[in-house]
Design a protein around this motif. Structure first.
Motif, PDB file in Angstrom:
ATOM      1  N   GLY A  14      -3.565   3.985  -8.662  1.00  0.00           N
ATOM      2  CA  GLY A  14      -3.147   2.701  -8.080  1.00  0.00           C
ATOM      3  C   GLY A  14      -3.480   1.547  -8.999  1.00  0.00           C
ATOM      4  N   ILE A  15      -4.227   0.554  -8.478  1.00  0.00           N
ATOM      5  CA  ILE A  15      -4.606  -0.601  -9.312  1.00  0.00           C
ATOM      6  C   ILE A  15      -5.723  -0.256 -10.299  1.00  0.00           C
ATOM      7  N   GLY A  16      -6.237   0.977 -10.219  1.00  0.00           N
ATOM      8  CA  GLY A  16      -7.368   1.365 -11.068  1.00  0.00           C
ATOM      9  C   GLY A  16      -7.168   1.033 -12.545  1.00  0.00           C
ATOM     10  N   LEU A  21     -17.832   4.144 -15.842  1.00  0.00           N
ATOM     11  CA  LEU A  21     -17.205   2.998 -15.169  1.00  0.00           C
ATOM     12  C   LEU A  21     -15.923   3.562 -14.581  1.00  0.00           C
ATOM     13  N   LYS A  22     -15.773   3.427 -13.252  1.00  0.00           N
ATOM     14  CA  LYS A  22     -14.686   4.149 -12.593  1.00  0.00           C
ATOM     15  C   LYS A  22     -13.817   3.217 -11.748  1.00  0.00           C
ATOM     16  N   GLY A  23     -12.498   3.387 -11.882  1.00  0.00           N
ATOM     17  CA  GLY A  23     -11.554   2.722 -10.979  1.00  0.00           C
ATOM     18  C   GLY A  23     -11.419   3.564  -9.720  1.00  0.00           C
ATOM     19  N   PRO A  24     -10.731   3.050  -8.705  1.00  0.00           N
ATOM     20  CA  PRO A  24     -10.584   3.815  -7.463  1.00  0.00           C
ATOM     21  C   PRO A  24      -9.649   5.009  -7.637  1.00  0.00           C
ATOM     22  N   THR A  25      -9.855   6.024  -6.815  1.00  0.00           N
ATOM     23  CA  THR A  25      -8.984   7.195  -6.853  1.00  0.00           C
ATOM     24  C   THR A  25      -8.447   7.456  -5.442  1.00  0.00           C
ATOM     25  N   ALA A  26      -7.198   7.917  -5.373  1.00  0.00           N
ATOM     26  CA  ALA A  26      -6.530   8.094  -4.072  1.00  0.00           C
ATOM     27  C   ALA A  26      -6.954   9.396  -3.413  1.00  0.00           C
ATOM     28  N   THR A  27      -7.110   9.365  -2.096  1.00  0.00           N
ATOM     29  CA  THR A  27      -7.408  10.583  -1.329  1.00  0.00           C
ATOM     30  C   THR A  27      -6.394  10.687  -0.198  1.00  0.00           C
ATOM     31  N   GLY A  30     -13.354 -10.649   0.551  1.00  0.00           N
ATOM     32  CA  GLY A  30     -12.508  -9.452   0.569  1.00  0.00           C
ATOM     33  C   GLY A  30     -12.911  -8.405  -0.450  1.00  0.00           C
ATOM     34  N   LEU A  31     -12.101  -7.349  -0.485  1.00  0.00           N
ATOM     35  CA  LEU A  31     -12.430  -6.191  -1.324  1.00  0.00           C
ATOM     36  C   LEU A  31     -12.269  -6.466  -2.815  1.00  0.00           C
ATOM     37  N   GLY A  32     -11.563  -7.516  -3.147  1.00  0.00           N
ATOM     38  CA  GLY A  32     -11.395  -7.847  -4.571  1.00  0.00           C
ATOM     39  C   GLY A  32     -12.676  -8.326  -5.232  1.00  0.00           C
ATOM     40  N   GLY A  90     -10.356   0.368  -2.735  1.00  0.00           N
ATOM     41  CA  GLY A  90      -9.578   1.556  -3.038  1.00  0.00           C
ATOM     42  C   GLY A  90      -8.447   1.251  -4.004  1.00  0.00           C
ATOM     43  N   THR A  91      -7.404   2.080  -3.968  1.00  0.00           N
ATOM     44  CA  THR A  91      -6.327   2.011  -4.963  1.00  0.00           C
ATOM     45  C   THR A  91      -5.305   0.913  -4.674  1.00  0.00           C
ATOM     46  N   ALA A  92      -5.426   0.246  -3.519  1.00  0.00           N
ATOM     47  CA  ALA A  92      -4.529  -0.854  -3.129  1.00  0.00           C
ATOM     48  C   ALA A  92      -3.063  -0.537  -3.423  1.00  0.00           C
ATOM     49  N   PRO A  93      -2.507   0.514  -2.804  1.00  0.00           N
ATOM     50  CA  PRO A  93      -1.139   0.914  -3.152  1.00  0.00           C
ATOM     51  C   PRO A  93      -0.113  -0.191  -2.908  1.00  0.00           C
ATOM     52  N   ASP A  94      -0.416  -1.136  -1.994  1.00  0.00           N
ATOM     53  CA  ASP A  94       0.540  -2.209  -1.703  1.00  0.00           C
ATOM     54  C   ASP A  94       0.759  -3.166  -2.873  1.00  0.00           C
ATOM     55  N   ILE A  95      -0.214  -3.256  -3.794  1.00  0.00           N
ATOM     56  CA  ILE A  95      -0.038  -4.190  -4.924  1.00  0.00           C
ATOM     57  C   ILE A  95      -0.104  -3.488  -6.282  1.00  0.00           C
ATOM     58  N   ALA A  96      -0.237  -2.166  -6.269  1.00  0.00           N
ATOM     59  CA  ALA A  96      -0.414  -1.427  -7.530  1.00  0.00           C
ATOM     60  C   ALA A  96       0.786  -1.607  -8.459  1.00  0.00           C
ATOM     61  N   GLY A 144      -4.275 -13.807  -5.977  1.00  0.00           N
ATOM     62  CA  GLY A 144      -3.697 -14.080  -4.656  1.00  0.00           C
ATOM     63  C   GLY A 144      -4.581 -13.684  -3.474  1.00  0.00           C
ATOM     64  N   ASP A 145      -5.336 -12.595  -3.610  1.00  0.00           N
ATOM     65  CA  ASP A 145      -6.179 -12.127  -2.495  1.00  0.00           C
ATOM     66  C   ASP A 145      -7.249 -13.138  -2.122  1.00  0.00           C
ATOM     67  N   VAL A 146      -7.620 -14.039  -3.046  1.00  0.00           N
ATOM     68  CA  VAL A 146      -8.639 -15.045  -2.735  1.00  0.00           C
ATOM     69  C   VAL A 146      -8.025 -16.449  -2.733  1.00  0.00           C
TER      70      VAL A 146
HETATM   71  P1  NAD Z   1      -7.843  -0.432  -0.351  1.00  0.00           P
HETATM   72  O1  NAD Z   1      -9.191  -0.930  -0.699  1.00  0.00           O
HETATM   73  O2  NAD Z   1      -7.091   0.270  -1.415  1.00  0.00           O
HETATM   74  O3  NAD Z   1      -6.932  -1.676   0.147  1.00  0.00           O
HETATM   75  C1  NAD Z   1      -7.209  -2.422   1.312  1.00  0.00           C
HETATM   76  C2  NAD Z   1      -6.583  -3.823   1.181  1.00  0.00           C
HETATM   77  O4  NAD Z   1      -7.337  -4.593   0.227  1.00  0.00           O
HETATM   78  C3  NAD Z   1      -5.156  -3.801   0.652  1.00  0.00           C
HETATM   79  O5  NAD Z   1      -4.417  -4.823   1.277  1.00  0.00           O
HETATM   80  C4  NAD Z   1      -5.309  -4.109  -0.830  1.00  0.00           C
HETATM   81  O6  NAD Z   1      -4.194  -4.742  -1.420  1.00  0.00           O
HETATM   82  C5  NAD Z   1      -6.527  -5.039  -0.833  1.00  0.00           C
HETATM   83  N1  NAD Z   1      -7.286  -4.902  -2.093  1.00  0.00           N
HETATM   84  C6  NAD Z   1      -8.144  -3.905  -2.404  1.00  0.00           C
HETATM   85  N2  NAD Z   1      -8.629  -4.081  -3.627  1.00  0.00           N
HETATM   86  C7  NAD Z   1      -8.065  -5.206  -4.111  1.00  0.00           C
HETATM   87  C8  NAD Z   1      -8.171  -5.903  -5.348  1.00  0.00           C
HETATM   88  N3  NAD Z   1      -8.987  -5.485  -6.348  1.00  0.00           N
HETATM   89  N4  NAD Z   1      -7.426  -7.031  -5.511  1.00  0.00           N
HETATM   90  C9  NAD Z   1      -6.638  -7.465  -4.533  1.00  0.00           C
HETATM   91  N5  NAD Z   1      -6.496  -6.855  -3.332  1.00  0.00           N
HETATM   92  C10 NAD Z   1      -7.210  -5.732  -3.127  1.00  0.00           C
HETATM   93  O7  NAD Z   1      -7.987   0.489   0.946  1.00  0.00           O
HETATM   94  P2  NAD Z   1      -6.969   1.559   1.592  1.00  0.00           P
HETATM   95  O8  NAD Z   1      -5.577   1.006   1.558  1.00  0.00           O
HETATM   96  O9  NAD Z   1      -7.587   1.896   2.872  1.00  0.00           O
HETATM   97  O10 NAD Z   1      -7.059   2.834   0.645  1.00  0.00           O
HETATM   98  C11 NAD Z   1      -6.086   3.170  -0.335  1.00  0.00           C
HETATM   99  C12 NAD Z   1      -6.536   4.425  -1.088  1.00  0.00           C
HETATM  100  O11 NAD Z   1      -7.736   4.161  -1.821  1.00  0.00           O
HETATM  101  C13 NAD Z   1      -6.817   5.660  -0.220  1.00  0.00           C
HETATM  102  O12 NAD Z   1      -6.268   6.783  -0.868  1.00  0.00           O
HETATM  103  C14 NAD Z   1      -8.334   5.756  -0.199  1.00  0.00           C
HETATM  104  O13 NAD Z   1      -8.789   7.073  -0.037  1.00  0.00           O
HETATM  105  C15 NAD Z   1      -8.674   5.230  -1.583  1.00  0.00           C
HETATM  106  N6  NAD Z   1     -10.037   4.668  -1.711  1.00  0.00           N
HETATM  107  C16 NAD Z   1     -10.701   4.966  -2.862  1.00  0.00           C
HETATM  108  C17 NAD Z   1     -11.950   4.431  -3.076  1.00  0.00           C
HETATM  109  C18 NAD Z   1     -12.656   4.772  -4.354  1.00  0.00           C
HETATM  110  O14 NAD Z   1     -12.103   5.470  -5.194  1.00  0.00           O
HETATM  111  N7  NAD Z   1     -13.891   4.325  -4.569  1.00  0.00           N
HETATM  112  C19 NAD Z   1     -12.522   3.557  -2.126  1.00  0.00           C
HETATM  113  C20 NAD Z   1     -11.801   3.249  -0.984  1.00  0.00           C
HETATM  114  C21 NAD Z   1     -10.540   3.802  -0.783  1.00  0.00           C
END
Ligand code: NAD
Length: 334
Positions: free
Chosen positions: A12-14, A66-72, A242-244, A263-269, A315-317
């Motif tokens: 995703g955004i990783g 140093l690790k980016g998020p991974t999808a599950t 927020g999570l950013g 996480g991987t934030a698939p909506d903005i990846a 944008g998230d902030v």
């Molecule tokens: P998510 O954290 O990916 O996203 C939740 C919301 O926060 C989304 O609207 C996203 O756009 C926003 N967001 C998150 N990080 C952002 C950033 N850096 N900048 C701007 N906006 C950001 O949570 P989710 O949608 O519940 O999970 C998506 C995937 O990520 C799933 O497959 C889940 O298993 C995985 N995940 C991985 C980790 C990890 O690898 N450490 C942690 C959490 C979730």
């Protein structure tokens, strides 16, 4: 001499936030020898392995990642890479500092929030032990051990002592899960008795959520089992923008992996919109872990300066910038 570090960009955004963070670290002037390896959905597609052997081989050499998020996948499919890495490498402590950034307008921006979350990282309901007892009845095992609970309690109180934190709050549901969460609390109490200078209290997790929203400024350091830690980390992230924003460190006796809470934030990846602050702040923790205090402080102050100025935020902030513009601003501030 360059520090060898394993870089796992993730899914995703990783890769976007990882590249931004590598650029910021380069600009800090600390020599790093990156070992870039893939793990996650992309690794599965390319190499047929979720965590290819070279990930462990690299970490064996570097000890620091140093690790980016991974999808599950949800409700089936492969197990979480994070859970697998944390268990296999003994990364028992998950440390997440939650701080208000200077100048950032959030619902709680007038409160001086500065809390530290310590989440047990290897057991609880994340043991992945599930089975169908009979059709229509499924069991999921919640494992709590004295060893892991004592480890996280000691990590939390040790940090409180070192950093001059005043209060540790243990979060639990021992009114219902009397044995498992009861054991966790017993370990926290025993540890608390060895740190008389640190105040200790306990909150049931549902009450803790309410108090976090009503009076977040009354929290200092929080310690809890894995599942509550997962949920409360996101709640706490919501309090500071927020999570950013919120960084994290997975720490064990031998290895350390730094990664954001998000996480991987698939909506903005893939759109260049992701906020790299959380991974950059994880890199601040990583530099501290390496003993590079000055560089760690420099990167932290550069991030603070960009937030104070408020002109290049994502944008998230509430800003209009993309990942690249924000990153340039941090590099310029360095
Ligand atoms: P998510 O954290 O990916 O996203 C939740 C919301 O926060 C989304 O609207 C996203 O756009 C926003 N967001 C998150 N990080 C952002 C950033 N850096 N900048 C701007 N906006 C950001 O949570 P989710 O949608 O519940 O999970 C998506 C995937 O990520 C799933 O497959 C889940 O298993 C995985 N995940 C991985 C980790 C990890 O690898 N450490 C942690 C959490 C979730």
């Amino acid at each position: 001499m360059a520090y060898p570090i394993t870089l796992i960009p993730g899914d995703g955004i990783g890769p976007e936030v990882a590249d931004a963070t590598v650029r910021a670290l380069d600009a800090c002037g600390v020599a790093i020898e990156w070992e870039r390896v893939e793990a996650g959905a992309r690794a599965l597609a390319e190499y047929g392995q979720l965590i290819p052997d070279e990930v462990f081989a690299s970490l064996e050499y570097t000890r620091v990642g140093l690790k980016g998020p991974t999808a599950t996948p949800i409700g089936g499919g492969h197990q979480s890479i994070n859970v697998a890495l944390r268990k296999k490498l003994g990364l028992s402590t998950n440390f997440r500092p939650v701080r208000m950034l200077p100048g950032l307008k959030t619902r709680f921006h007038d409160l001086p929030l500065d809390m530290a979350i310590f989440r047990e990282n290897t057991e609880d309901l994340y043991s992945g032990l599930e089975h169908e007892v009979v059709p229509g009845v499924v069991e999921s095992l919640k494992i709590i051990t004295q060893t892991a609970s004592m480890k996280i309690a000691r990590a939390a109180f040790g940090y409180a002592r070192r950093e001059g934190r005043k209060k540790v709050t243990a979060i639990h549901k021992a009114n219902i899960m009397k044995m498992s969460d009861g054991l966790f609390l017993k370990c926290c109490r025993e540890t608390a008795s060895q740190f008389p200078e640190v105040q200790y209290n306990e909150l049931i997790v549902d009450n803790a959520c309410m108090q976090l929203v009503m009076r977040p400024e009354s929290f200092d350091l929080l310690v809890m089992p894995n599942l509550y830690g997962d949920i409360i980390s996101d709640l706490a992230a919501g309090l500071v923008g927020g999570l950013g924003i919120v960084p994290g460190a997975n720490l064990g006796d031998r290895y350390a992996i730094f990664e954001a809470v998000h996480g991987t934030a698939p909506d903005i990846a893939g759109k260049g919109l992701a906020n790299p602050t959380a991974l950059m702040q994880s890199a601040v923790l990583m530099l501290g872990h390496l003993g590079e205090r000055a560089a760690s402080n420099r990167l932290q102050s550069a991030i603070y300066k960009v937030y104070e100025a408020g002109e290049h935020l994502t944008g998230d902030v509430g800003g209009k910038a993309g990942t690249a513009e924000f990153t340039e601003a941090v590099i310029a501030a360095l």
